[in-house]
Write an enzyme that holds these catalytic residues in place. Sequence first.
Site, PDB file in Angstrom:
ATOM      1  N   GLY A 176       1.209  -0.821   0.408  1.00  0.00           N
ATOM      2  CA  GLY A 176      -0.330   0.112  -0.419  1.00  0.00           C
ATOM      3  C   GLY A 176       0.760   1.107   0.071  1.00  0.00           C
ATOM      4  N   PHE A 177       1.991   1.262   1.121  1.00  0.00           N
ATOM      5  CA  PHE A 177       2.681   2.117   1.034  1.00  0.00           C
ATOM      6  C   PHE A 177       1.995   4.107   0.916  1.00  0.00           C
ATOM      7  CE2 PHE A 177       5.443  -1.193  -1.517  1.00  0.00           C
ATOM      8  CZ  PHE A 177       5.021  -1.479  -0.246  1.00  0.00           C
ATOM      9  N   GLY A 201      -1.023   0.765  13.051  1.00  0.00           N
ATOM     10  CA  GLY A 201      -1.785  -0.428  12.878  1.00  0.00           C
ATOM     11  C   GLY A 201      -2.141  -1.343  14.032  1.00  0.00           C
ATOM     12  N   ARG A 248       7.442  -1.938  22.422  1.00  0.00           N
ATOM     13  CA  ARG A 248       7.709  -3.055  22.784  1.00  0.00           C
ATOM     14  C   ARG A 248       8.245  -3.569  20.956  1.00  0.00           C
ATOM     15  NH1 ARG A 248       6.327  -7.101  26.009  1.00  0.00           N
ATOM     16  NH2 ARG A 248       4.704  -5.801  27.473  1.00  0.00           N
ATOM     17  N   LEU A 268       6.323  -6.087  18.756  1.00  0.00           N
ATOM     18  CA  LEU A 268       5.710  -6.859  19.018  1.00  0.00           C
ATOM     19  C   LEU A 268       6.047  -8.342  17.792  1.00  0.00           C
ATOM     20  CD1 LEU A 268       2.150  -4.772  18.264  1.00  0.00           C
ATOM     21  CD2 LEU A 268       3.149  -5.825  20.542  1.00  0.00           C
ATOM     22  N   GLN A 274      10.144  -4.889   8.220  1.00  0.00           N
ATOM     23  CA  GLN A 274       9.669  -3.774   8.176  1.00  0.00           C
ATOM     24  C   GLN A 274      10.417  -2.999   7.896  1.00  0.00           C
ATOM     25  OE1 GLN A 274       5.843  -2.244   8.570  1.00  0.00           O
ATOM     26  NE2 GLN A 274       5.420  -4.340   6.921  1.00  0.00           N
ATOM     27  N   LYS A 298       4.972   0.536  20.423  1.00  0.00           N
ATOM     28  CA  LYS A 298       4.520   2.017  19.117  1.00  0.00           C
ATOM     29  C   LYS A 298       4.412   1.554  17.479  1.00  0.00           C
ATOM     30  CE  LYS A 298       7.566   4.759  21.540  1.00  0.00           C
ATOM     31  NZ  LYS A 298       8.703   5.557  21.559  1.00  0.00           N
ATOM     32  N   GLU A 345       7.282   2.846   9.892  1.00  0.00           N
ATOM     33  CA  GLU A 345       7.398   4.000   8.599  1.00  0.00           C
ATOM     34  C   GLU A 345       8.706   4.338   9.062  1.00  0.00           C
ATOM     35  OE1 GLU A 345       3.768   6.535   7.133  1.00  0.00           O
ATOM     36  OE2 GLU A 345       4.219   6.135   9.277  1.00  0.00           O
TER      37      GLU A 345
END
Lengths: 728, 327
Positions: free
Chosen positions: A242-243, A511, A615, A617, A625, A688, A692
């Site tokens: 998507g970006f 998200g 943290r 996940l 990412q 958090k 990006e």
Amino acid sequence: MTAHLKMDKPDHRHRLDHMAQGVIGQPLDRPEGPLKVTGTATYAHEWQVAGMCHGVLARASGIGPVIRSDAEVVLAMPGVLAVITDERLLRNPAQGTADAAPVQGTDIAAYVGQPVALVVAETFEQARHGAQRLGLIIDVDDMAVTDPETAVLETPKGKQHSQGNLAAAMANAAHSVDVTYRTPAHSSAAMEPHAAIAMWDGDMLTLRGSYQMLKYNRNELADSLGVSPENVRILSPYVGGGFGAKLGIAPEAVAAAIAAQKLGRPVAVALTRQQVFETTMRRSETRQRVRLSLDEGGQLTGIGHDAWVSNLPDESFSEPVTQATRFLYAGDNREIGHHIARVHRTCAGSVRAPGEAVGVTVLENAMDELAHVAGIDPVELRKRNIPDRDPETGKPFSSRRFAEALDRGAERFGWSERRAPGTRREGEWLIGIGMASAARVNALMESKARVTLNPDGRAVVETDMTDIGTGTYAILTQIAAEMLGLPVNQVSTSLGDTDFPSAAGSGGSWGAASSGTSVFLACENLRSQLAQRLDCAEADMTLKDGQAVFDNRVQSLSDILDGDSLTAEGHIEPGATSEAVRQATFGAYFAEVAVSAVTGETRVRRMLGVFSAGRILNAKTARSQFLGGMTFGVGMALTEELVHDPRDGHIVNHDLAEYHLAVNADVPQIEVEFLEERDDWASPLQAKGVGELGICGAAAAITNAIFNATNVRVRDYPATLDKIIAHL
Amino acid sequence: MRPFDYLRAASPDDASAAAAQGATIIAGGTNLLDLMKHEVVAPDTLVDITRLDLGGIEQTDQGLRIGALVTNSDLAADRTVRRDYPVLARALLAGASGQLRNKATTGGNLLQRTRCYYFYDTSTPCNKRDPGSGCAAIGGFNRIHAILGASNHCIATHPSDMAVAMLALRALIEITGAGGDTRTLPLDDLYVLPGDRPDRETVLNPGDLITAVILPPPAGATQIYRKVRDRASYAFALVSVACVLDLQDGKIAQASLAFGGLAPRPWSAKALNDMMLGETPSDALFERVADHLLAKAKGQGSNDFKIPLARRTLIAVLHEAVERAQP
């Protein structure tokens, strides 16, 4: 049962650390990974729907009023079913979180490439041929301004900021820089082109599409069509990147829905690669002036950051270039300027970390220039200027291991081996290393999810959250597994269906923490329901491997459930913690480059990012990412540029052959390290956003390394070879 | 894409006959299909030659004969090519991507069309696509465009890497004409400059079918292909230099240069090679060679940098060749 939380105060409980399953944070493979790599995850345009026909959007080749000429010719072509010029067609996609229709209409083309008609035919090939043949006469407006340098500027009051006296600080500085940089327009360039299949059943619309924020997209689609949101269902279980380009509902969705209703048949509309570049959001080009003043002790006394960006005349979005400049470094005298040029170019919107991707990059180039003129090590300069509190508002930071990231990165990368600019050479290659800070604002958004414990002890997570390649399936599965004490294969997660509870969507890096918290809250509620059945306090019950341990007893979940299923809905809303503290993510990038002294070609040899982002996940998907962000950073530094024709502003390089994203051979060994962190103010997960942060300054580490290698400052991105050999 | 008829050629003559009547020959299709999807070209008929016996790489009296249907991948991997014509193997591997090289053929590569942005955008004028309509690249964005051999009607570049190396190797091409006759032609004579007819790119006549490329016996010299581009792979050359050079007793005994990215055709000049023969390599000599190459170079704005880039790249390649050619 609904478990609702408004995030009004920090959550110091760190519940995920006290659960027993031990899966949170682990590098869990994506549960849907095998489907994707075997081609069996069905993306929007791949559905074979009985009776489906195909639509292709026709584009305006000029700017101005559209006078259609020969729809009847196209209608007579083999297979063609309709030529649709409905006034509800979209001029461009909705901006992220718009929640309402974007500008609509086909009478006037506001930019070259605007979709102004849809040709529908039995086959895709027939529709495309029809769209190419459709003669659209444009009364070309030669006065339309397409160059931001000559456009009317808006300087919105609310987007300027001034404190202290920057001019005086600059005048009195021991060292200062006053530099102007430019960054070009960018395209999201997701692998999967935008596509939608629309199907009506009476007045109920089902749309299979590729979108990032279904809660908003449903409302945007309904508003565009003039129907009630209750009559619209969107399905986006898989999104091929998507970006930012798929934040808002886009022209293909509305066109498909209109055509499907008109023809009484399912209609598929996919954008061609060229249309993706022309009609979905671009990141605005920017011109940025940065002023930095430093005292004798190496303390910043002033920061000025003025940004010039562009967009279509009536779009509200403007690239928030200076977002992180407001809090990253200390300095009493501060000025933020923001100017918007109104131009007839493809709509500007959110693309890969709007604001920080280009804003932190240029700020970090200016910091490198300042370190050079002041004779201070770039890492040291940054460390000396980390503010105690948000320098504009005086608010404390929620959590921030920025200094440790700088130190750790410098140590691991071998920063101490850095030499003076232009002094290291291997054959024809000039070698240099550079660094830059990373920073990105953090946000929590309203989000809901439903978690059901079935009688067999398996859990099902349902939310209209999306996975745009980010790892949502994995992390929501992990959160539920951790909270409910289940092996991850006992949890299944279903996403991307507006029939499920509405989520925050994928965008703005929010998200994972937002939708993850909704799953967490639902699971906490389920834990309470289980504890109630066991007649013990929830906190006294340990869940692990499908069993509850309490009062020195062990009972399987299926026994506790005794044939029942339990359901809870989690609902998180942002609250006072969003305002009480400054929430952001931080880090440091380091890069080594080799620049050919002959050709000016730059090759990145290695790259490291160390990040402080709450943290983590899932160590694997989070790392991915960052690898992706830093890879886009390589492209942004060296090759990526959306080129507008100087005459009519049309996008010249509208395909992946000529729009140069970094390819495999451009991407070096990239290493990523996370600093252990819990942010109690950000969410009950202490997590958090990480989506990006990897691109928020990465390009500057590379261009700063180019300076270290060559003594050449490229202030006009990307740093293509022509800008370097001119000075070698 | 406009609907079209599809023929499968049973023999080279069959293909030539169809092409003489207006059919467009398709082999790998890596370029042609894109052009058709965008309706840059819209042939009524395609004649597919991929079932013909035009493959194979074999030694002949004339040299190494490469069938027109040999894929770029197979050619780059061929042991003889890698040993005796390394400039060609390197050029091939510098082009496109693995997937494209698996489909792209030797004959098709020679005849691929320019990647000029405006040629592909049918809403802009282009004399190559639509003779007489004008050239949008002049006055537009022309980073990848020509500095040599262009005209006021067209400034497009030829995109091939393979052809540049073949030109430096002084390749011949074998052509079967519409009448069934076969002739050979120096590759250097295949291409024509745009002048006022940029739609015409080669001397081929309707019905001509390239059946093979013949590389003269190995030169045994130092061979270099250097490609300069905007990213490390999967990009067309801004400048490329193919160099075949040999030294004897410290003097240049053999020199053959060819260039990509500079002109509407793979570029070479006999005078450039001749001016080096018998000379002792020196900075001054290489500067003179570059001066000669670029004497008539003309930038178009966004591609002005190609002039210094070509000079720097050429001189660096010559230095490298001399260094490697030293006994």
